[in-house]
Motif scaffolding. Structure first.
Motif, PDB file in Angstrom:
ATOM      1  N   VAL A 312      -1.358   8.535  42.556  1.00 35.10           N
ATOM      2  CA  VAL A 312      -2.065   9.348  43.543  1.00 35.10           C
ATOM      3  C   VAL A 312      -1.188   9.384  44.781  1.00 35.10           C
ATOM      4  CG1 VAL A 312      -4.057   9.489  45.079  1.00 35.10           C
ATOM      5  CG2 VAL A 312      -4.390   8.944  42.667  1.00 35.10           C
ATOM      6  N   GLU A 313      -0.715  10.560  45.127  1.00 35.18           N
ATOM      7  CA  GLU A 313       0.244  10.706  46.225  1.00 35.18           C
ATOM      8  C   GLU A 313      -0.409  11.480  47.368  1.00 35.18           C
ATOM      9  OE1 GLU A 313       3.435   9.765  48.197  1.00 35.18           O
ATOM     10  OE2 GLU A 313       3.465   9.369  46.043  1.00 35.18           O
ATOM     11  N   GLY A 314      -1.116  10.746  48.202  1.00 33.51           N
ATOM     12  CA  GLY A 314      -1.744  11.351  49.366  1.00 33.51           C
ATOM     13  C   GLY A 314      -3.175  11.783  49.115  1.00 33.51           C
ATOM     14  N   PHE A 315      -4.073  11.497  50.087  1.00 31.11           N
ATOM     15  CA  PHE A 315      -5.441  11.992  50.026  1.00 31.11           C
ATOM     16  C   PHE A 315      -5.960  12.199  51.436  1.00 31.11           C
ATOM     17  CE2 PHE A 315      -6.204   7.433  50.322  1.00 31.11           C
ATOM     18  CZ  PHE A 315      -7.341   7.335  51.118  1.00 31.11           C
ATOM     19  N   SER A 316      -7.048  12.955  51.557  1.00 30.20           N
ATOM     20  CA  SER A 316      -7.594  13.305  52.862  1.00 30.20           C
ATOM     21  C   SER A 316      -9.101  13.426  52.766  1.00 30.20           C
ATOM     22  CB  SER A 316      -6.989  14.633  53.341  1.00 30.20           C
ATOM     23  OG  SER A 316      -7.577  15.075  54.550  1.00 30.20           O
ATOM     24  N   TRP A 317      -9.805  12.901  53.782  1.00 25.47           N
ATOM     25  CA  TRP A 317     -11.260  13.025  53.871  1.00 25.47           C
ATOM     26  C   TRP A 317     -11.646  14.397  54.406  1.00 25.47           C
ATOM     27  CZ3 TRP A 317     -14.917   9.580  52.283  1.00 25.47           C
ATOM     28  CH2 TRP A 317     -14.541   8.249  52.076  1.00 25.47           C
ATOM     29  N   SER A 318     -12.769  14.909  53.937  1.00 21.81           N
ATOM     30  CA  SER A 318     -13.388  16.052  54.608  1.00 21.81           C
ATOM     31  C   SER A 318     -13.899  15.572  55.962  1.00 21.81           C
ATOM     32  CB  SER A 318     -14.527  16.622  53.770  1.00 21.81           C
ATOM     33  OG  SER A 318     -15.568  15.665  53.617  1.00 21.81           O
ATOM     34  N   PRO A 319     -14.010  16.466  56.939  1.00 23.29           N
ATOM     35  CA  PRO A 319     -14.418  16.033  58.284  1.00 23.29           C
ATOM     36  C   PRO A 319     -15.759  15.320  58.334  1.00 23.29           C
ATOM     37  CG  PRO A 319     -13.549  18.263  58.353  1.00 23.29           C
ATOM     38  CD  PRO A 319     -13.686  17.909  56.915  1.00 23.29           C
ATOM     39  N   ASP A 320     -16.673  15.649  57.412  1.00 22.56           N
ATOM     40  CA  ASP A 320     -17.979  14.995  57.428  1.00 22.56           C
ATOM     41  C   ASP A 320     -18.026  13.721  56.598  1.00 22.56           C
ATOM     42  OD1 ASP A 320     -17.892  15.984  54.854  1.00 22.56           O
ATOM     43  OD2 ASP A 320     -19.624  17.315  55.068  1.00 22.56           O
ATOM     44  N   GLY A 321     -16.899  13.322  56.014  1.00 25.36           N
ATOM     45  CA  GLY A 321     -16.832  12.078  55.266  1.00 25.36           C
ATOM     46  C   GLY A 321     -17.535  12.085  53.927  1.00 25.36           C
ATOM     47  N   THR A 322     -17.843  13.271  53.387  1.00 28.47           N
ATOM     48  CA  THR A 322     -18.568  13.334  52.120  1.00 28.47           C
ATOM     49  C   THR A 322     -17.663  13.612  50.925  1.00 28.47           C
ATOM     50  OG1 THR A 322     -19.036  15.703  52.370  1.00 28.47           O
ATOM     51  CG2 THR A 322     -20.636  14.144  53.301  1.00 28.47           C
ATOM     52  N   ARG A 323     -16.463  14.203  51.146  1.00 29.35           N
ATOM     53  CA  ARG A 323     -15.569  14.586  50.057  1.00 29.35           C
ATOM     54  C   ARG A 323     -14.158  14.078  50.342  1.00 29.35           C
ATOM     55  NH1 ARG A 323     -17.128  16.700  45.329  1.00 29.35           N
ATOM     56  NH2 ARG A 323     -15.416  18.199  45.261  1.00 29.35           N
ATOM     57  N   ILE A 324     -13.384  13.953  49.278  1.00 28.43           N
ATOM     58  CA  ILE A 324     -11.987  13.531  49.375  1.00 28.43           C
ATOM     59  C   ILE A 324     -11.139  14.504  48.562  1.00 28.43           C
ATOM     60  CG2 ILE A 324     -10.292  11.764  48.716  1.00 28.43           C
ATOM     61  CD1 ILE A 324     -12.459   9.684  49.237  1.00 28.43           C
ATOM     62  N   ALA A 325     -10.037  14.979  49.154  1.00 29.21           N
ATOM     63  CA  ALA A 325      -9.033  15.759  48.431  1.00 29.21           C
ATOM     64  C   ALA A 325      -7.841  14.851  48.170  1.00 29.21           C
ATOM     65  CB  ALA A 325      -8.608  16.978  49.248  1.00 29.21           C
TER      66      ALA A 325
END
Length: 561
Positions: A312-325
């Motif tokens: 897994v090379e890099g991830f990011s939270w959605s601004p509301d903290g409910t989803r992850i890309a």
């Protein structure tokens, strides 16, 4: 002959009768309004509705237990403690504006003139003050406060009138005095009065739902340790922390709070900081990578294993903290990486970019308004000479489009600024920034070769970036000033030729209080990974997770709240 006041209950709103005695320099007149303090018969009298706030504070009126004003200013108290004759009390008088104490107009000690004196027989301290020709002005109010050092024991408010006939107009609770007449102040101080409180620990770090028991230590007016007696009023300055009646602080949401304990008007405080949750990815040779949620004070909790993804090379939270890309390599490192999203608990996985078109998709970064996901993309993942571009797409994978292309350099690790105006990214030894639409690229900082700058993370005010920098021989963390375009060391890596300590993958918390990062210690063939955090000034470095020698941390990010 000393003046005396005839105290009676205040039943009908009229002032009590006062006995007046003539004397040289004017008559001595005192009026003690009985509302809201104990009368001679020991009863408490309630002030009429709408009466001004009570203007006398001592042990019988909710003030310092063991401190009492005495006749002739007030009725005698029901004192039961032991008189303390070994103190050095001081009296300060200030002008009042409403209930606010203004400039000091007089100050008395046991060595001043006139002086506060000790009356052993009467078990009292006393001051006879005749303020002729000022400083007390008719028509004004003053507060007379008794202190030991910095500790205020109590006060009473004086209302000054020009003649005795005006005493009936003195506000309830005040002590009426005639300008120029002598004032006889007497008060009693008993042993065991609480002087100071100390709360332990003075500072605490908690995770969400974490607890910390706070304890109190008390000293008396002589500096001796005493037991904390009486009720303790606990409070917190922020909803981030709650505190129970037993003094147990609980972290509710990320933030800071001052916890206060008050006993008989004496206060102690402690700082409590609640650290947000942190997601990180743990990988190991030959095993599927794993998302783990880290909460301070608790072991990491399993969230999701990425089956078939060797990295897994890099991830990011959605601004509301409910989803992850996140980006992963479903077919191994020789195949094109793709971007997926999932819920914060690992469920609801959705593939956003295709894995069969040969185009790579890496390092997703969610815009702060949640409308776009930026990522780095290359047409041919196996062609390392081909340059990576910055792309963007909708959160559902729709509308993929190029934001920034450069035929000469590869653009990686895009990071949206909190204000939504810019995207930072890196190319080997540079950190660059573009406008949100990909235009107007500017190089902010360069690390001299051989070197590497990567994984920029923004401060909450969008003015500074923290980046991972890898000059020879160890990786450390650096700050990039966006306006000044300067690079400065934040936390340096270390190497003695045998052991190398690298600091990488920084992430700035949304509230700006902390920066988390991976600590990677390499000694020969042994690698030790752990997760730490520090304040932006480099102080208060704390280990969040002790780490492992069999797995590595490929990325981390604070959970938004």
């Amino acid at each position: 002959m000393a003046g005396k006041t005839n105290f009676r209950r205040f039943r009908d709103g009229r002032a009590p009768r006062t006995t007046r005695t003539g004397g040289r320099g004017g008559r001595f007149v005192l009026l003690a309004l009985a509302a809201a303090f104990a009368c001679a018969d020991g009863e408490r009298v309630t002030a009429p509705a709408g009466a001004p706030r009570f203007a006398i504070s001592d042990g019988r009126s909710g003030g310092t237990t063991g401190f009492y004003f005495l006749p002739p200013l007030v009725a005698p108290p029901k004192a039961t403690g032991t008189f303390d004759p070994a103190l050095q009390p001081e009296i300060s008088v200030c002008a009042l504006t409403g209930l606010t104490c203004g400039p000091e107009v007089a100050h008395f000690t046991m060595t001043s003139s006139p002086a506060v004196t000790l009356d052993l027989a009467g078990e009292a301290y006393a001051l006879i003050w005749q303020p002729k020709n000022g400083p007390l002005v008719a028509g004004s109010r003053y507060r007379l406060q008794v202190s030991i050092g910095a500790l205020a024991l109590g006060y009473l408010d004086l209302a000054v009138v020009s003649k005795a006939g005006e005493l009936k107009s003195v506000p309830q609770g005040d002590i009426g005095v005639v300008a120029g007449s002598p004032i006889n102040v007497r008060f009693r101080i008993e042993t065991g009065i609480l002087s100071s409180l100390t709360m332990t620990p003075a500072a605490s770090l908690l995770g969400i739902d974490g607890t910390q028991a706070l304890t109190l230590q008390a000293t008396d007016l002589h500096g001796a340790t005493v037991a904390v007696s009486g009720p303790v009023a606990w409070s917190s300055s922020s909803p981030a922390v709650t505190v129970s009646s037993a003094g147990v602080a609980t972290g509710v949401t990320p933030g800071e709070a001052t916890v206060t304990a008050e006993v008989w008007g004496v206060k102690a405080t402690a700082k409590v900081e609640v650290v947000p949750d942190l997601m990180f990815v743990l990988g190991s040779q030959g095993a599927d990578p794993e998302f783990l949620l880290l909460r301070l004070g608790a072991p990491p909790a399993h969230v999701k294993t990425v089956t078939g993804g060797v990295l897994v090379e890099g991830f990011s939270w959605s601004p509301d903290g409910t989803r992850i890309a996140y980006s992963t390599f479903p077919g191994g490192l020789t195949q094109a990486p793709e971007i997926r999203t999932m819920n914060a608990d690992g469920s609801g996985e959705v593939q956003l970019t295709p894995s069969d078109d040969g185009r790579s998709a890496l390092f997703p970064s969610w815009s702060r308004d949640g409308s776009l996901i930026a990522f780095s993309s290359r047409v041919d993942p196996s062609n390392t000479l081909q340059q990576s571009e910055i792309w963007a797409m909708d959160p559902d994978g729709g509308n993929p489009h190029v934001l920034r292309a450069n035929p000469y350099v590869s653009l990686n690790f895009p990071a949206w600024s909190p204000d939504g105006a810019h995207i930072a990214h890196s190319f080997i030894f540079d950190v660059d920034v573009t406008d949100a639409d990909g235009s107007d690229m500017t190089t902010l900082a360069t690390l001299p070769l051989p070197g590497l700058l990567e994984r920029p993370s923004w401060s909450p005010d969008s003015k500074t970036l923290v980046v991972s920098g890898c000059p020879d021989p160890a990786c450390g963390l650096y700050f990039v000033d966006v306006a000044a375009r300067t690079l400065a060391s934040f936390l340096a890596g270390e190497s003695d030729g045998v052991t190398t300590t690298n600091l990488r993958n920084p992430d700035w918390s949304p509230d700006g209080r902390r920066i988390a990062y991976v600590r990677w210690v390499k000694q020969g063939s042994t690698n030790q990974f752990s997760i730490e955090m520090a304040r932006p000034d480099g102080t208060d470095r704390v280990t969040l997770w002790d780490g492992t020698t069999t797995s590595y941390v490929s990325d981390l990010a604070w959970r938004p709240w």
